[in-house]
Design a protein around this motif. Structure first.
Motif, PDB file in Angstrom:
ATOM      1  N   LEU A  44       0.817  -1.211   0.000  1.00 16.35           N
ATOM      2  CA  LEU A  44       0.000   0.000   0.000  1.00 16.35           C
ATOM      3  C   LEU A  44       0.852   1.264   0.000  1.00 16.35           C
ATOM      4  O   LEU A  44       0.504   2.254  -0.662  1.00 16.35           O
ATOM      5  CB  LEU A  44      -0.925  -0.007   1.223  1.00 16.35           C
ATOM      6  CG  LEU A  44      -1.856   1.200   1.385  1.00 16.35           C
ATOM      7  CD1 LEU A  44      -2.797   1.311   0.188  1.00 16.35           C
ATOM      8  CD2 LEU A  44      -2.627   1.109   2.689  1.00 16.35           C
ATOM      9  N   SER A  45       1.978   1.235   0.709  1.00 16.15           N
ATOM     10  CA  SER A  45       2.858   2.409   0.732  1.00 16.15           C
ATOM     11  C   SER A  45       3.423   2.693  -0.652  1.00 16.15           C
ATOM     12  O   SER A  45       3.496   3.851  -1.080  1.00 16.15           O
ATOM     13  CB  SER A  45       3.988   2.177   1.739  1.00 16.15           C
ATOM     14  OG  SER A  45       4.834   1.118   1.326  1.00 16.15           O
ATOM     15  N   PHE A  47       2.016   1.864  -3.460  1.00 17.06           N
ATOM     16  CA  PHE A  47       0.902   2.345  -4.292  1.00 17.06           C
ATOM     17  C   PHE A  47       0.587   3.808  -4.015  1.00 17.06           C
ATOM     18  O   PHE A  47       0.336   4.590  -4.937  1.00 17.06           O
ATOM     19  CB  PHE A  47      -0.333   1.471  -4.027  1.00 17.06           C
ATOM     20  CG  PHE A  47      -1.570   1.952  -4.723  1.00 17.06           C
ATOM     21  CD1 PHE A  47      -1.743   1.744  -6.086  1.00 17.06           C
ATOM     22  CD2 PHE A  47      -2.562   2.622  -4.015  1.00 17.06           C
ATOM     23  CE1 PHE A  47      -2.884   2.197  -6.731  1.00 17.06           C
ATOM     24  CE2 PHE A  47      -3.697   3.075  -4.659  1.00 17.06           C
ATOM     25  CZ  PHE A  47      -3.865   2.865  -6.020  1.00 17.06           C
ATOM     26  N   LEU A  48       0.626   4.204  -2.747  1.00 16.09           N
ATOM     27  CA  LEU A  48       0.369   5.604  -2.401  1.00 16.09           C
ATOM     28  C   LEU A  48       1.445   6.527  -2.958  1.00 16.09           C
ATOM     29  O   LEU A  48       1.151   7.648  -3.391  1.00 16.09           O
ATOM     30  CB  LEU A  48       0.272   5.750  -0.883  1.00 16.09           C
ATOM     31  CG  LEU A  48      -0.963   5.109  -0.216  1.00 16.09           C
ATOM     32  CD1 LEU A  48      -0.888   5.283   1.290  1.00 16.09           C
ATOM     33  CD2 LEU A  48      -2.248   5.709  -0.757  1.00 16.09           C
ATOM     34  N   LEU A  51       0.725   6.922  -6.545  1.00 12.78           N
ATOM     35  CA  LEU A  51      -0.504   7.668  -6.756  1.00 12.78           C
ATOM     36  C   LEU A  51      -0.326   9.154  -6.459  1.00 12.78           C
ATOM     37  O   LEU A  51      -0.848  10.011  -7.187  1.00 12.78           O
ATOM     38  CB  LEU A  51      -1.624   7.088  -5.886  1.00 12.78           C
ATOM     39  CG  LEU A  51      -2.998   7.771  -5.975  1.00 12.78           C
ATOM     40  CD1 LEU A  51      -3.567   7.620  -7.387  1.00 12.78           C
ATOM     41  CD2 LEU A  51      -3.951   7.177  -4.942  1.00 12.78           C
ATOM     42  N   LEU A  52       0.404   9.459  -5.390  1.00 10.49           N
ATOM     43  CA  LEU A  52       0.558  10.853  -4.964  1.00 10.49           C
ATOM     44  C   LEU A  52       1.886  11.462  -5.388  1.00 10.49           C
ATOM     45  O   LEU A  52       2.176  12.596  -4.997  1.00 10.49           O
ATOM     46  CB  LEU A  52       0.442  10.930  -3.429  1.00 10.49           C
ATOM     47  CG  LEU A  52      -0.870  10.403  -2.833  1.00 10.49           C
ATOM     48  CD1 LEU A  52      -0.825  10.475  -1.323  1.00 10.49           C
ATOM     49  CD2 LEU A  52      -2.062  11.182  -3.375  1.00 10.49           C
ATOM     50  N   LEU A  73       5.666   9.503   3.923  1.00 10.07           N
ATOM     51  CA  LEU A  73       4.382   8.845   3.683  1.00 10.07           C
ATOM     52  C   LEU A  73       4.540   7.330   3.640  1.00 10.07           C
ATOM     53  O   LEU A  73       3.728   6.585   4.223  1.00 10.07           O
ATOM     54  CB  LEU A  73       3.787   9.359   2.378  1.00 10.07           C
ATOM     55  CG  LEU A  73       2.475   8.709   1.919  1.00 10.07           C
ATOM     56  CD1 LEU A  73       1.376   8.961   2.950  1.00 10.07           C
ATOM     57  CD2 LEU A  73       2.072   9.222   0.545  1.00 10.07           C
ATOM     58  N   ARG A  74       5.580   6.867   2.982  1.00 13.63           N
ATOM     59  CA  ARG A  74       5.816   5.425   2.907  1.00 13.63           C
ATOM     60  C   ARG A  74       6.108   4.852   4.293  1.00 13.63           C
ATOM     61  O   ARG A  74       5.568   3.813   4.676  1.00 13.63           O
ATOM     62  CB  ARG A  74       6.970   5.143   1.954  1.00 13.63           C
ATOM     63  CG  ARG A  74       7.372   3.681   1.881  1.00 13.63           C
ATOM     64  CD  ARG A  74       8.512   3.469   0.913  1.00 13.63           C
ATOM     65  NE  ARG A  74       8.114   3.789  -0.449  1.00 13.63           N
ATOM     66  CZ  ARG A  74       8.928   3.707  -1.493  1.00 13.63           C
ATOM     67  NH1 ARG A  74      10.189   3.351  -1.318  1.00 13.63           N
ATOM     68  NH2 ARG A  74       8.494   3.991  -2.701  1.00 13.63           N
ATOM     69  N   THR A  77       2.954   4.729   6.477  1.00  9.52           N
ATOM     70  CA  THR A  77       2.041   3.642   6.106  1.00  9.52           C
ATOM     71  C   THR A  77       2.542   2.306   6.633  1.00  9.52           C
ATOM     72  O   THR A  77       1.764   1.507   7.183  1.00  9.52           O
ATOM     73  CB  THR A  77       1.874   3.588   4.583  1.00  9.52           C
ATOM     74  OG1 THR A  77       1.447   4.860   4.109  1.00  9.52           O
ATOM     75  CG2 THR A  77       0.866   2.535   4.185  1.00  9.52           C
TER      76      THR A  77
END
Length: 338
Positions: A44-45, A47-48, A51-52, A73-74, A77
């Motif tokens: 998920l990290s 992917f975020l 995405l961002l 952010l990574r 997460t």
């Protein structure tokens, strides 16, 4: 009947919520699910970040800050997924915080340099002395391009095609020259010492022409503004000093980019030497003239074949006195007694 009833009583209930509760009671199952949660957090990290990535890059103009935000952010997460997994295996938030506090206290002294680099890295990101892609020069003369800036270190790709990783604590204490901060145009200076007997004006014009004919040098145009001052864009040669052995000329010129400074300087020096060969200008070198007068005694001068003349007997004492006071070498020079 009793045995069969006991067997049915211990068997897991199938097709009901109780079966999941019974399965969750095994530690191996909880550990496997916790590992899956951590793996899902890592995925998920990533992917975020994908995405961002572009929105964050557009929000922050500095690439180093954008990369730091995405890195945080990574990490956030993954840490959140790790806390969820820890709660699944029976570890509470309080236990995790207490364990981290004790572990940090034990390793505080060992990790002090790293913590200092992290704090300094935050100041480096805030002060913005250089950015990714800038060409910088360290105080020891090494030059290179900033490849990456983290909260712990700065990675530099040197002009020798080698990586240099410097902790941010050391980068903040060093004198760093940034050639690409705002304007890539860089002014260079080449000194030259010429003799007093030569034509100084001709030498200055030839040095300016040597710079103008070099690729990468700004030949002219509007004045270049630095702060509130303006400097001529064309090459300019000025008299820097009247030295003991000659006149020191200083050639100042601007280059468009700082990426090939050594080559440009070498080319300009080659053109200067070629231009000075055809005019009445000589490059000076340190030399001195030693003079003898009536207060310096008598100097013995050798003849052309290198032999020394034999003094007469009447002049022997005077010659020895002259030798004690000052004797010239075969080339005609001598020393003056102190």
């Amino acid at each position: 009947m009793d045995v069969g009833a006991g067997t049915l009583a211990t068997a897991p209930p199938i097709g009901s919520v109780e079966w999941l509760r019974w399965l969750w009671g095994f530690g191996v199952v909880r550990a496997a699910v916790a590992a899956l949660v951590v793996a899902a957090g890592v995925v998920l990290s990533k992917f975020l970040v994908r995405l961002l990535g572009r929105p964050v890059a557009r929000r922050f103009q500095r690439q180093s800050v954008a990369q730091t935000v995405l890195g945080l952010l990574r990490v956030s997460t993954v840490m959140a997924a790790t806390l969820i997994a820890a709660s699944m295996v029976g570890l509470g938030i309080g236990d995790i915080v207490l364990s981290v506090t004790v572990f940090s206290a034990v390793l505080g002294i060992v990790l002090a340099p790293i913590v200092g680099s992290v704090i300094t890295g935050l100041f480096v990101l805030a002060d913005n002395p250089y950015e990714i892609g800038d060409m910088i020069e360290l105080e020891d003369g090494r030059r290179g391009f900033v490849d990456d800036i983290t909260i712990r270190y700065t990675k530099i790709l040197t002009l020798d095609n080698t990586f240099l990783v410097v902790p941010n604590a050391q980068m903040r204490e060093r004198d760093v020259t940034n050639f690409s901060a705002e304007d890539e145009r860089t002014r260079l200076s080449i000194p030259l010492l010429v003799t007093y007997e030569g034509d100084i004006d001709t030498a200055r014009s030839l040095m300016e022409r040597a710079a103008r004919n070099c690729e990468g040098v700004i030949e002219g145009g509007p004045d270049i503004r630095i702060g509130s001052a303006r400097y001529p864009a064309k090459p300019t040669c000025m008299i820097g000093d009247y030295a003991d052995s000659g006149v020191r000329l200083v050639l100042r010129f601007w280059v468009r980019t700082p990426y090939k400074i050594p080559r440009i300087e070498s080319t300009v020096r080659e053109h200067i030497r070629e231009n000075l060969d055809d005019v009445d200008v000589e490059i000076a070198y340190p030399h001195q003239h030693l003079l003898f007068d009536e207060t310096s005694g008598r100097a013995r001068v050798a003849v052309e074949d290198g032999s020394r003349p034999t003094p007469d007997r009447d002049d022997a004492p005077a010659t020895r006195t002259a030798e004690a006071e000052g004797v010239a070498d075969p080339n005609g020079s001598g020393s003056t007694p102190e």
